[in-house]
Motif scaffolding. Structure first.
Motif, PDB file in Angstrom:
ATOM      1  N   MET A 150       0.854  -1.198  -0.091  1.00 31.46           N
ATOM      2  CA  MET A 150       0.248   0.038   0.152  1.00 31.46           C
ATOM      3  C   MET A 150       0.924   1.434  -0.089  1.00 31.46           C
ATOM      4  O   MET A 150       0.623   2.394  -0.850  1.00 31.46           O
ATOM      5  CB  MET A 150      -1.039  -0.012   1.367  1.00 31.46           C
ATOM      6  N   PRO A 151       2.003   1.432   0.718  1.00 32.25           N
ATOM      7  CA  PRO A 151       2.673   2.574   0.823  1.00 32.25           C
ATOM      8  C   PRO A 151       3.296   2.781  -0.774  1.00 32.25           C
ATOM      9  O   PRO A 151       3.419   4.159  -1.204  1.00 32.25           O
ATOM     10  CB  PRO A 151       3.767   2.326   1.801  1.00 32.25           C
ATOM     11  N   GLN A 152       3.593   1.933  -1.315  1.00 32.92           N
ATOM     12  CA  GLN A 152       4.236   2.012  -2.574  1.00 32.92           C
ATOM     13  C   GLN A 152       3.294   2.583  -3.766  1.00 32.92           C
ATOM     14  O   GLN A 152       3.497   3.391  -4.705  1.00 32.92           O
ATOM     15  CB  GLN A 152       4.733   0.769  -3.274  1.00 32.92           C
ATOM     16  N   VAL A 153       1.983   2.216  -3.603  1.00 34.76           N
ATOM     17  CA  VAL A 153       0.817   2.693  -4.312  1.00 34.76           C
ATOM     18  C   VAL A 153       0.626   3.973  -4.103  1.00 34.76           C
ATOM     19  O   VAL A 153       0.261   4.649  -4.957  1.00 34.76           O
ATOM     20  CB  VAL A 153      -0.770   1.882  -4.166  1.00 34.76           C
ATOM     21  N   VAL A 154       0.548   4.381  -2.567  1.00 34.59           N
ATOM     22  CA  VAL A 154       0.134   5.932  -2.380  1.00 34.59           C
ATOM     23  C   VAL A 154       1.337   6.725  -2.631  1.00 34.59           C
ATOM     24  O   VAL A 154       1.348   8.094  -2.673  1.00 34.59           O
ATOM     25  CB  VAL A 154      -0.245   6.212  -0.948  1.00 34.59           C
ATOM     26  N   ASN A 155       2.646   6.294  -2.913  1.00 32.46           N
ATOM     27  CA  ASN A 155       3.740   7.030  -3.580  1.00 32.46           C
ATOM     28  C   ASN A 155       3.549   8.026  -4.628  1.00 32.46           C
ATOM     29  O   ASN A 155       4.108   8.884  -4.702  1.00 32.46           O
ATOM     30  CB  ASN A 155       4.912   6.119  -3.707  1.00 32.46           C
ATOM     31  N   SER A 213       3.326  14.332   6.081  1.00 32.95           N
ATOM     32  CA  SER A 213       3.422  13.078   6.673  1.00 32.95           C
ATOM     33  C   SER A 213       2.076  12.220   6.015  1.00 32.95           C
ATOM     34  O   SER A 213       1.367  12.867   5.167  1.00 32.95           O
ATOM     35  CB  SER A 213       2.914  13.015   8.015  1.00 32.95           C
ATOM     36  N   ARG A 214       2.002  10.669   6.325  1.00 36.05           N
ATOM     37  CA  ARG A 214       0.953  10.255   5.508  1.00 36.05           C
ATOM     38  C   ARG A 214       0.842   8.899   6.171  1.00 36.05           C
ATOM     39  O   ARG A 214       1.470   8.158   6.924  1.00 36.05           O
ATOM     40  CB  ARG A 214       1.342  10.107   4.131  1.00 36.05           C
ATOM     41  N   PHE A 215      -0.503   8.376   5.808  1.00 34.83           N
ATOM     42  CA  PHE A 215      -0.692   6.797   6.089  1.00 34.83           C
ATOM     43  C   PHE A 215      -1.202   6.142   4.740  1.00 34.83           C
ATOM     44  O   PHE A 215      -1.873   6.889   4.126  1.00 34.83           O
ATOM     45  CB  PHE A 215      -1.397   6.570   7.266  1.00 34.83           C
ATOM     46  N   ALA A 216      -1.014   4.990   4.767  1.00 31.80           N
ATOM     47  CA  ALA A 216      -1.647   4.007   3.401  1.00 31.80           C
ATOM     48  C   ALA A 216      -2.213   2.826   4.255  1.00 31.80           C
ATOM     49  O   ALA A 216      -1.485   2.247   4.910  1.00 31.80           O
ATOM     50  CB  ALA A 216      -0.482   3.713   2.616  1.00 31.80           C
ATOM     51  N   VAL A 217      -3.443   2.431   4.070  1.00 28.78           N
ATOM     52  CA  VAL A 217      -3.905   1.216   4.448  1.00 28.78           C
ATOM     53  C   VAL A 217      -4.576   0.458   3.285  1.00 28.78           C
ATOM     54  O   VAL A 217      -5.196   1.134   2.445  1.00 28.78           O
ATOM     55  CB  VAL A 217      -4.954   1.546   5.638  1.00 28.78           C
ATOM     56  N   GLY A 218      -4.807  -0.726   3.706  1.00 31.92           N
ATOM     57  CA  GLY A 218      -5.566  -1.661   2.639  1.00 31.92           C
ATOM     58  C   GLY A 218      -6.904  -1.746   3.198  1.00 31.92           C
ATOM     59  O   GLY A 218      -7.287  -1.888   4.276  1.00 31.92           O
ATOM     60  N   CYS A 219      -7.849  -1.925   2.008  1.00 33.41           N
ATOM     61  CA  CYS A 219      -9.397  -1.937   2.239  1.00 33.41           C
ATOM     62  C   CYS A 219      -9.813  -3.002   1.458  1.00 33.41           C
ATOM     63  O   CYS A 219      -9.292  -3.187   0.231  1.00 33.41           O
ATOM     64  CB  CYS A 219      -9.994  -0.705   1.952  1.00 33.41           C
ATOM     65  N   SER A 220     -10.881  -3.826   1.904  1.00 29.45           N
ATOM     66  CA  SER A 220     -11.474  -4.801   1.026  1.00 29.45           C
ATOM     67  C   SER A 220     -12.403  -4.260  -0.008  1.00 29.45           C
ATOM     68  O   SER A 220     -12.800  -4.774  -1.033  1.00 29.45           O
ATOM     69  CB  SER A 220     -12.421  -5.694   2.008  1.00 29.45           C
ATOM     70  N   SER A 221     -12.949  -2.862   0.236  1.00 31.07           N
ATOM     71  CA  SER A 221     -13.641  -2.311  -0.838  1.00 31.07           C
ATOM     72  C   SER A 221     -13.628  -0.818  -0.457  1.00 31.07           C
ATOM     73  O   SER A 221     -13.337  -0.183   0.578  1.00 31.07           O
ATOM     74  CB  SER A 221     -15.051  -2.778  -0.965  1.00 31.07           C
ATOM     75  N   LEU A 222     -13.794  -0.082  -1.747  1.00 32.99           N
ATOM     76  CA  LEU A 222     -13.888   1.325  -1.460  1.00 32.99           C
ATOM     77  C   LEU A 222     -15.128   1.983  -2.507  1.00 32.99           C
ATOM     78  O   LEU A 222     -15.636   1.278  -3.138  1.00 32.99           O
ATOM     79  CB  LEU A 222     -12.670   2.057  -2.232  1.00 32.99           C
ATOM     80  N   PRO A 223     -15.482   2.966  -1.982  1.00 35.49           N
ATOM     81  CA  PRO A 223     -16.916   3.540  -2.931  1.00 35.49           C
ATOM     82  C   PRO A 223     -16.772   3.498  -4.245  1.00 35.49           C
ATOM     83  O   PRO A 223     -15.441   3.817  -4.719  1.00 35.49           O
ATOM     84  CB  PRO A 223     -17.078   5.049  -2.179  1.00 35.49           C
ATOM     85  N   PHE A 224     -17.755   3.005  -5.033  1.00 34.63           N
ATOM     86  CA  PHE A 224     -17.676   3.314  -6.348  1.00 34.63           C
ATOM     87  C   PHE A 224     -16.619   2.379  -7.263  1.00 34.63           C
ATOM     88  O   PHE A 224     -16.413   2.713  -8.268  1.00 34.63           O
ATOM     89  CB  PHE A 224     -17.519   4.878  -7.081  1.00 34.63           C
ATOM     90  N   GLY A 225     -16.280   1.496  -6.223  1.00 34.62           N
ATOM     91  CA  GLY A 225     -15.113   0.387  -7.062  1.00 34.62           C
ATOM     92  C   GLY A 225     -14.122   1.166  -7.398  1.00 34.62           C
ATOM     93  O   GLY A 225     -13.126   0.348  -8.039  1.00 34.62           O
TER      94      GLY A 225
END
Length: 81
Positions: A27-32, A50-62
């Motif tokens: 996830m951090p590499q994606v948010v880079n 500063s930042r954070f990056a987390v994984g989710c099983s789904s997000l709005p609107f796909g």
């Protein structure tokens, strides 16, 4: 900032949510991409954050990635109040 990016004085924090499976850990590499873009646009003095990056099983609107930002702006009209 009313569409005027010159009013941005500091990018404080980026929040990144990545739609992924439970075995994905990059996830951090994606948010880079977001972080790199903001530093390119504003320069390292204003764009570093500063930042954070987390994984989710789904997000709005796909969507694959959702980001949010907290930024500091200088708006002389607002500072009168």
């Amino acid at each position: 900032c009313g569409g005027n990016l010159d009013k941005v004085t500091k990018v404080l924090k980026i929040e990144g949510f990545v739609n992924c499976t439970e075995d994905f850990g990059d996830m951090p590499q994606v948010v880079n991409g977001c972080s790199d873009f903001l530093i390119e646009v504003f320069g390292s003095d204003i764009g570093a954050h500063s930042r954070f990056a987390v994984g989710c099983s789904s997000l709005p609107f796909g969507v694959a990635v959702e980001t949010g930002a907290v930024v500091e702006i200088n708006d002389s009209e607002l500072s009168r109040f």
